[in-house]
Write a protein that holds these residues in place. Structure first.
Motif, PDB file in Angstrom:
ATOM      1  N   HIS A  16       0.831  -1.204   0.000  1.00  0.00           N
ATOM      2  CA  HIS A  16       0.000   0.000   0.000  1.00  0.00           C
ATOM      3  C   HIS A  16       0.864   1.253   0.000  1.00  0.00           C
ATOM      4  O   HIS A  16       0.569   2.215  -0.718  1.00  0.00           O
ATOM      5  CB  HIS A  16      -0.926   0.016   1.217  1.00  0.00           C
ATOM      6  N   VAL A  17       1.906   1.262   0.804  1.00  0.00           N
ATOM      7  CA  VAL A  17       2.792   2.430   0.887  1.00  0.00           C
ATOM      8  C   VAL A  17       3.468   2.662  -0.461  1.00  0.00           C
ATOM      9  O   VAL A  17       3.479   3.784  -0.989  1.00  0.00           O
ATOM     10  CB  VAL A  17       3.845   2.250   1.994  1.00  0.00           C
ATOM     11  N   TRP A  18       4.040   1.610  -1.018  1.00  0.00           N
ATOM     12  CA  TRP A  18       4.727   1.734  -2.311  1.00  0.00           C
ATOM     13  C   TRP A  18       3.779   2.201  -3.398  1.00  0.00           C
ATOM     14  O   TRP A  18       4.088   3.137  -4.151  1.00  0.00           O
ATOM     15  CB  TRP A  18       5.346   0.382  -2.670  1.00  0.00           C
ATOM     16  N   LEU A  19       2.602   1.576  -3.489  1.00  0.00           N
ATOM     17  CA  LEU A  19       1.631   1.938  -4.517  1.00  0.00           C
ATOM     18  C   LEU A  19       1.231   3.404  -4.379  1.00  0.00           C
ATOM     19  O   LEU A  19       1.185   4.152  -5.364  1.00  0.00           O
ATOM     20  CB  LEU A  19       0.405   1.032  -4.411  1.00  0.00           C
ATOM     21  N   SER A  20       0.963   3.846  -3.166  1.00  0.00           N
ATOM     22  CA  SER A  20       0.547   5.240  -2.954  1.00  0.00           C
ATOM     23  C   SER A  20       1.674   6.206  -3.283  1.00  0.00           C
ATOM     24  O   SER A  20       1.442   7.264  -3.877  1.00  0.00           O
ATOM     25  CB  SER A  20       0.077   5.443  -1.511  1.00  0.00           C
ATOM     26  N   GLU A  21       2.897   5.854  -2.926  1.00  0.00           N
ATOM     27  CA  GLU A  21       4.016   6.759  -3.207  1.00  0.00           C
ATOM     28  C   GLU A  21       4.236   6.926  -4.709  1.00  0.00           C
ATOM     29  O   GLU A  21       4.534   8.029  -5.179  1.00  0.00           O
ATOM     30  CB  GLU A  21       5.296   6.255  -2.539  1.00  0.00           C
ATOM     31  N   ILE A  22       4.093   5.859  -5.474  1.00  0.00           N
ATOM     32  CA  ILE A  22       4.232   5.970  -6.924  1.00  0.00           C
ATOM     33  C   ILE A  22       3.102   6.819  -7.492  1.00  0.00           C
ATOM     34  O   ILE A  22       3.315   7.702  -8.333  1.00  0.00           O
ATOM     35  CB  ILE A  22       4.249   4.580  -7.594  1.00  0.00           C
ATOM     36  N   MET A  23       1.883   6.586  -7.019  1.00  0.00           N
ATOM     37  CA  MET A  23       0.742   7.349  -7.519  1.00  0.00           C
ATOM     38  C   MET A  23       0.825   8.825  -7.142  1.00  0.00           C
ATOM     39  O   MET A  23       0.391   9.701  -7.898  1.00  0.00           O
ATOM     40  CB  MET A  23      -0.566   6.757  -6.974  1.00  0.00           C
ATOM     41  N   LEU A  24       1.381   9.120  -5.980  1.00  0.00           N
ATOM     42  CA  LEU A  24       1.405  10.494  -5.480  1.00  0.00           C
ATOM     43  C   LEU A  24       2.481  11.353  -6.120  1.00  0.00           C
ATOM     44  O   LEU A  24       2.502  12.571  -5.902  1.00  0.00           O
ATOM     45  CB  LEU A  24       1.603  10.488  -3.956  1.00  0.00           C
ATOM     46  N   GLN A  25       3.363  10.757  -6.909  1.00  0.00           N
ATOM     47  CA  GLN A  25       4.380  11.559  -7.572  1.00  0.00           C
ATOM     48  C   GLN A  25       3.718  12.522  -8.547  1.00  0.00           C
ATOM     49  O   GLN A  25       3.065  12.105  -9.489  1.00  0.00           O
ATOM     50  CB  GLN A  25       5.376  10.660  -8.312  1.00  0.00           C
ATOM     51  N   GLN A  26       3.847  13.823  -8.272  1.00  0.00           N
ATOM     52  CA  GLN A  26       3.302  14.885  -9.122  1.00  0.00           C
ATOM     53  C   GLN A  26       1.782  14.806  -9.264  1.00  0.00           C
ATOM     54  O   GLN A  26       1.208  15.249 -10.262  1.00  0.00           O
ATOM     55  CB  GLN A  26       3.982  14.852 -10.497  1.00  0.00           C
ATOM     56  N   THR A  27       1.123  14.222  -8.265  1.00  0.00           N
ATOM     57  CA  THR A  27      -0.334  14.088  -8.267  1.00  0.00           C
ATOM     58  C   THR A  27      -0.848  14.341  -6.853  1.00  0.00           C
ATOM     59  O   THR A  27      -0.181  14.009  -5.879  1.00  0.00           O
ATOM     60  CB  THR A  27      -0.746  12.671  -8.723  1.00  0.00           C
ATOM     61  N   THR A  28      -2.031  14.929  -6.721  1.00  0.00           N
ATOM     62  CA  THR A  28      -2.551  15.292  -5.410  1.00  0.00           C
ATOM     63  C   THR A  28      -3.173  14.111  -4.682  1.00  0.00           C
ATOM     64  O   THR A  28      -3.592  13.125  -5.297  1.00  0.00           O
ATOM     65  CB  THR A  28      -3.617  16.392  -5.541  1.00  0.00           C
ATOM     66  N   VAL A  29      -3.244  14.228  -3.364  1.00  0.00           N
ATOM     67  CA  VAL A  29      -3.872  13.197  -2.533  1.00  0.00           C
ATOM     68  C   VAL A  29      -5.326  12.988  -2.953  1.00  0.00           C
ATOM     69  O   VAL A  29      -5.802  11.850  -3.040  1.00  0.00           O
ATOM     70  CB  VAL A  29      -3.783  13.604  -1.044  1.00  0.00           C
ATOM     71  N   GLN A  30      -6.042  14.082  -3.224  1.00  0.00           N
ATOM     72  CA  GLN A  30      -7.457  13.980  -3.589  1.00  0.00           C
ATOM     73  C   GLN A  30      -7.639  13.184  -4.878  1.00  0.00           C
ATOM     74  O   GLN A  30      -8.578  12.396  -5.020  1.00  0.00           O
ATOM     75  CB  GLN A  30      -8.066  15.375  -3.760  1.00  0.00           C
ATOM     76  N   THR A  31      -6.734  13.377  -5.843  1.00  0.00           N
ATOM     77  CA  THR A  31      -6.829  12.659  -7.113  1.00  0.00           C
ATOM     78  C   THR A  31      -6.493  11.190  -6.937  1.00  0.00           C
ATOM     79  O   THR A  31      -7.133  10.305  -7.522  1.00  0.00           O
ATOM     80  CB  THR A  31      -5.874  13.288  -8.149  1.00  0.00           C
ATOM     81  N   VAL A  32      -5.502  10.904  -6.110  1.00  0.00           N
ATOM     82  CA  VAL A  32      -4.990   9.538  -5.981  1.00  0.00           C
ATOM     83  C   VAL A  32      -5.973   8.612  -5.276  1.00  0.00           C
ATOM     84  O   VAL A  32      -6.067   7.420  -5.618  1.00  0.00           O
ATOM     85  CB  VAL A  32      -3.629   9.545  -5.251  1.00  0.00           C
ATOM     86  N   GLY A  33      -6.721   9.107  -4.302  1.00  0.00           N
ATOM     87  CA  GLY A  33      -7.587   8.258  -3.487  1.00  0.00           C
ATOM     88  C   GLY A  33      -8.423   7.253  -4.266  1.00  0.00           C
ATOM     89  O   GLY A  33      -8.331   6.031  -4.034  1.00  0.00           O
ATOM     90  N   PRO A  34      -9.248   7.697  -5.228  1.00  0.00           N
ATOM     91  CA  PRO A  34     -10.081   6.740  -5.977  1.00  0.00           C
ATOM     92  C   PRO A  34      -9.262   5.738  -6.790  1.00  0.00           C
ATOM     93  O   PRO A  34      -9.655   4.573  -6.919  1.00  0.00           O
ATOM     94  CB  PRO A  34     -10.913   7.652  -6.896  1.00  0.00           C
ATOM     95  N   TYR A  35      -8.135   6.178  -7.354  1.00  0.00           N
ATOM     96  CA  TYR A  35      -7.290   5.265  -8.122  1.00  0.00           C
ATOM     97  C   TYR A  35      -6.697   4.194  -7.210  1.00  0.00           C
ATOM     98  O   TYR A  35      -6.606   3.019  -7.582  1.00  0.00           O
ATOM     99  CB  TYR A  35      -6.161   6.030  -8.816  1.00  0.00           C
ATOM    100  N   PHE A  36      -6.281   4.614  -6.030  1.00  0.00           N
ATOM    101  CA  PHE A  36      -5.712   3.670  -5.071  1.00  0.00           C
ATOM    102  C   PHE A  36      -6.724   2.588  -4.712  1.00  0.00           C
ATOM    103  O   PHE A  36      -6.410   1.391  -4.740  1.00  0.00           O
ATOM    104  CB  PHE A  36      -5.251   4.418  -3.821  1.00  0.00           C
TER     105      PHE A  36
END
Length: 357
Positions: free
Chosen positions: A40-60
């Motif tokens: 979960h940590v790794w996946l979120s860190e990759i997704m969060l690169q140059q992307t906001t927390v609000q955007t990443v949540g649904p993708y995660f």
């Protein structure tokens, strides 16, 4: 400015106490004091690169539903991963995500390395991500520095050297402050402080746990830090997109882009290379996948990438079935386009091209 060991201990304690009370609840986080799932940590860190927390949540959430473990992700088809990534941008991250999952699943029995050194050997993991995963997922004594932490440390020490030149000094000072106890929670505390209190504009210094020690606040320059060098103006590039419709059934031609390079491995409406704005039209037209009678659609499709602006002119044609069958690529219905991993710029081109009848 330097802090004594006693002052550092006090800063650490106040920051962790603040985090225990005010931490953000995020889908990839565990509660303070608990170790989260490294996947979960790794996946979120990759997704969060140059992307906001609000955007990443649904993708995660969507990724975990489809691929609950790193082994599940490793078994996925790359096309499915790219399709699931649509909208997050910077698609090289998705390709590297898939490569990394395969290495972890096949070479590490589905278990992530628990050190910075081990994590750095994985595809798509650079120094920041290795540091963040080591600290947050494995509670290693590591000091990740993201944009939020850059801002907090710049203000705490009143560092006036502009970014990116100040980055090494920020890293050095941040590392010196990182505690041996709960380094993962401490890193996330600084991230939360930067996201909620030590914000880019109008920081809420009055409720900051470090307000008494912040040199930026004391000198009245905190809102101006970190300083940034002026960015050079982005150049504009131009290109053609070739909207090709099959006469007998109205299907549209799409093709996969080369694996390497910008938007690599994704699908596209066939197009020319993207060139400097003064590029001759005949050069781009010569890169059409077929010689045909083209109709130029009115207007252009605009899109902005990290390093340049793009203006695409769409040329449309209809081919008889026997000629269309000789084309390289995939023929799909308009509705079927949703099944292909089309980046945002291509979706814009499709919307524009749908005006062609």
């Amino acid at each position: 400015m330097h802090f004594t060991n006693q002052e550092i201990h006090r800063l650490n304690r106040s920051m962790l106490e603040w985090y225990d009370r005010h931490h953000r609840t995020l889908p990839w986080r565990s509660e303070p004091g608990d170790l989260p799932n490294p996947y979960h940590v790794w996946l979120s860190e990759i997704m969060l690169q140059q992307t906001t927390v609000q955007t990443v949540g649904p993708y995660f959430h969507a990724f975990l539903q489809r691929w609950p473990t790193v082994t599940d992700l490793a078994r996925a088809e790359l096309d499915d991963v790219l399709h699931g990534w649509q909208g997050l941008g910077y698609y090289a991250r998705a390709r590297n995500l898939h490569k990394c999952a395969k290495v972890v699943a096949n070479d590490h029995n589905g278990v992530f390395p628990d050190t910075e050194e081990g994590l750095l050997k994985l595809p798509g993991i650079g120094p920041y991500t290795a540091c963040a995963v080591a600290a947050i997922a494995f509670n290693r004594h590591a000091s990740p520095v993201d944009g939020n932490i850059e801002r907090v440390i710049s203000r705490l020490f009143a560092l006036e050297t502009p970014l990116p030149d100040v980055k090494p000094e920020i890293k050095e000072k941040s590392s010196a402050l990182t505690p041996s106890d709960r380094p993962g929670d401490y890193a996330q505390a600084l991230m939360d402080l930067g996201a909620t209190i030590c914000t880019p504009r109008n920081p809420a210094c009055g409720i900051c746990p470090w307000q008494a020690d912040c040199e930026g606040r004391k000198s009245g320059i905190a809102p101006d830090l970190p300083k940034k060098r002026k960015k050079a103006a982005k150049p504009t590039r131009v290109g053609y997109a070739f909207w090709i419709r099959r006469e007998d059934d109205g299907r549209i031609l799409v093709r996969r882009r080369p694996e390497k390079g910008l938007l690599g491995g994704l699908y596209e409406v066939p197009g020319s290379d993207w060139r400097a704005i003064e590029a001759p039209d005949e050069v781009m037209l010569s890169e059409a996948p077929i010689t045909a009678k083209w109709s130029e659609l009115e207007g252009a499709v605009g899109h902005t990438f990290t390093h340049f602006h793009l203006n695409v002119t769409v040329l449309a044609t209809t081919l008889p079935a026997d000629q269309a069958d000789q084309m390289h690529g995939s023929w799909t219905t308009i509705d079927g386009l949703a099944d292909f991993a089309l980046p945002t710029v291509m979706k814009k081109i499709v919307r524009h091209a749908l005006t062609y009848r």
